[in-house]
Write a protein that holds these residues in place. Structure first.
Motif, PDB file in Angstrom:
ATOM      1  N   ARG A 222       0.823  -1.213   0.000  1.00 58.58           N
ATOM      2  CA  ARG A 222       0.000   0.000   0.000  1.00 58.58           C
ATOM      3  C   ARG A 222       0.854   1.260   0.000  1.00 58.58           C
TER       4      ARG A 222
ATOM      5  N   LEU B  46      -2.336  -7.347  -4.244  1.00 62.46           N
ATOM      6  CA  LEU B  46      -2.835  -7.088  -2.898  1.00 62.46           C
ATOM      7  C   LEU B  46      -4.062  -7.947  -2.596  1.00 62.46           C
ATOM      8  N   ARG B  47      -4.954  -8.064  -3.575  1.00 66.70           N
ATOM      9  CA  ARG B  47      -6.147  -8.885  -3.375  1.00 66.70           C
ATOM     10  C   ARG B  47      -5.780 -10.337  -3.121  1.00 66.70           C
TER      11      ARG B  47
ATOM     12  N   LYS C 278      -2.868  -3.913  -7.583  1.00 64.06           N
ATOM     13  CA  LYS C 278      -4.106  -4.145  -6.846  1.00 64.06           C
ATOM     14  C   LYS C 278      -4.465  -5.640  -6.814  1.00 64.06           C
ATOM     15  N   GLU C 279      -4.208  -6.327  -7.935  1.00 59.59           N
ATOM     16  CA  GLU C 279      -4.491  -7.760  -7.978  1.00 59.59           C
ATOM     17  C   GLU C 279      -3.584  -8.524  -7.014  1.00 59.59           C
TER      18      GLU C 279
ATOM     19  N   GLU D 113      -4.753   4.449 -14.379  1.00 54.60           N
ATOM     20  CA  GLU D 113      -5.049   3.056 -14.062  1.00 54.60           C
ATOM     21  C   GLU D 113      -4.445   2.189 -15.156  1.00 54.60           C
TER      22      GLU D 113
ATOM     23  N   MET E  56       2.146   1.819  -3.422  1.00 61.82           N
ATOM     24  CA  MET E  56       1.099   2.300  -4.311  1.00 61.82           C
ATOM     25  C   MET E  56       0.824   3.790  -4.078  1.00 61.82           C
TER      26      MET E  56
ATOM     27  N   TRP F  53      -0.560  -0.644 -12.335  1.00 66.81           N
ATOM     28  CA  TRP F  53      -1.451  -0.315 -11.211  1.00 66.81           C
ATOM     29  C   TRP F  53      -2.451  -1.447 -10.972  1.00 66.81           C
TER      30      TRP F  53
END
Length: 306
Positions: A118, A144-145, A141-142, A133, A121, A137
């Motif tokens: 985070r 992190l998920r 996010k993927e 985006e 990012m 980016w």
């Protein structure tokens, strides 16, 4: 995670796994790795020699299926598992604690990694006035998920494994208590039969028990041919032997557990002697008499005063 398979405990846990169902060696290795969430993954060089030794001792047997050896526990193996039920229950609790520690470590690691991601990012977003985006980016996010999902899955598995281990430990304690009670009743029954036989033949069971507790089996054999060994000598010898035997087993706050550990040590010593020197029918009969005498003497010592 601290080691939980010290002092022959891996041998005990292999018997438990085979008591659940017949398994081949690779399945045993995979199952151990799963139960420890991948933290403990024994090699084939660790598992297969122990399975071979258990088979040599008559505790397991194997059959060849599809070119592989499938190992199964024998009645002798189940008897040892029942005898060491208290030790197995302790081992299950230690495994549960180890899995809980693993879940905490995984949770901390995932939190740290997610926090660092985070921060990276945010730094990337503040570096430009118009964040876009783009593919990088979206990939971040993927990532992190996936990290969050992996943490949730690991935490769920660790919780399920901890609950299962706790239930199995409680069941093992109940079974161990029942097996101990059955064994005690059987020993007392045999001791009573032998006591009747000694009384009919004019022998003195107390002298035999004192002689055996005070010295070796060979010394007791010598006493059977002469009358020089009496109850007093046997009692004095027992006191001398008790002052050193199993003194490495530090006492705990639970006397019942301490007694179980002493009985385990006694059984191991007798098995080692039998393995080293062999057992003949005559020696077996003599050992049976000694065991019955010892059981009678110990039962009397444990009985509450009148």
């Amino acid at each position: 995670m601290p080691p939980v398979f010290a002092h022959g405990r891996l041998r005990l846990y292999l018997l438990k796994l085979l008591d659940e169902a017949p398994r081949h060696g690779y399945e045993v290795i995979r199952l151990l790795e799963e139960r420890f969430q991948g933290l403990y993954a024994p090699s084939a060089g660790t598992v297969y020699p122990r399975l071979a030794k258990l088979e040599a001792e008559g505790l397991v047997t194997h059959a060849t299926e599809g070119g592989r050896k499938v190992y199964s526990i024998t009645e002798a193996g189940r008897a040892e598992l029942a005898d060491r039920g208290g030790e197995l229950a302790d081992l299950e609790l230690e495994i549960r604690d180890s899995v809980s520690e693993l879940a905490a470590e995984i949770r901390d690691d995932v939190r740290g990694a997610a926090g660092a991601l985070r921060r990276e990012m945010r730094a990337a977003a503040s570096a430009t006035a118009t964040p876009v985006e783009d593919a990088s980016w979206a990939a971040a996010k993927e990532e992190l998920r996936k990290a969050k999902q992996e943490w949730k899955e690991q935490a769920r598995r660790a919780k399920d494994e901890s609950r299962r281990a706790r239930e199995e430990a409680q069941q093992a304690r109940r079974q161990a208590k029942e097996a101990q009670e059955r064994a005690r009743e059987e020993v007392m029954r045999i001791a009573g039969q032998l006591q009747e036989q000694f009384a009919k033949s004019g022998g003195v069971l107390g002298n035999l028990a004192g002689t055996w507790l005070g010295g070796s089996i060979g010394g007791a054999s010598g006493a059977s041919g002469t009358s020089s060994t009496g109850a007093g000598t046997g009692t004095a010898g027992a006191a001398a032997a008790d002052s050193h035997w199993a003194e490495d087993l530090a006492p705990t706050s639970d006397p019942a557990r301490d007694l179980d550990r002493l009985l385990d040590r006694f059984r191991d010593d007798v098995r080692d002697a039998a393995r080293d020197h062999g057992v003949t029918p005559a020696k077996l009969a003599e050992a049976r008499a000694h065991l019955a005498a010892a059981a009678d003497r110990l039962a009397e010592a444990l009985r509450p005063p009148r």
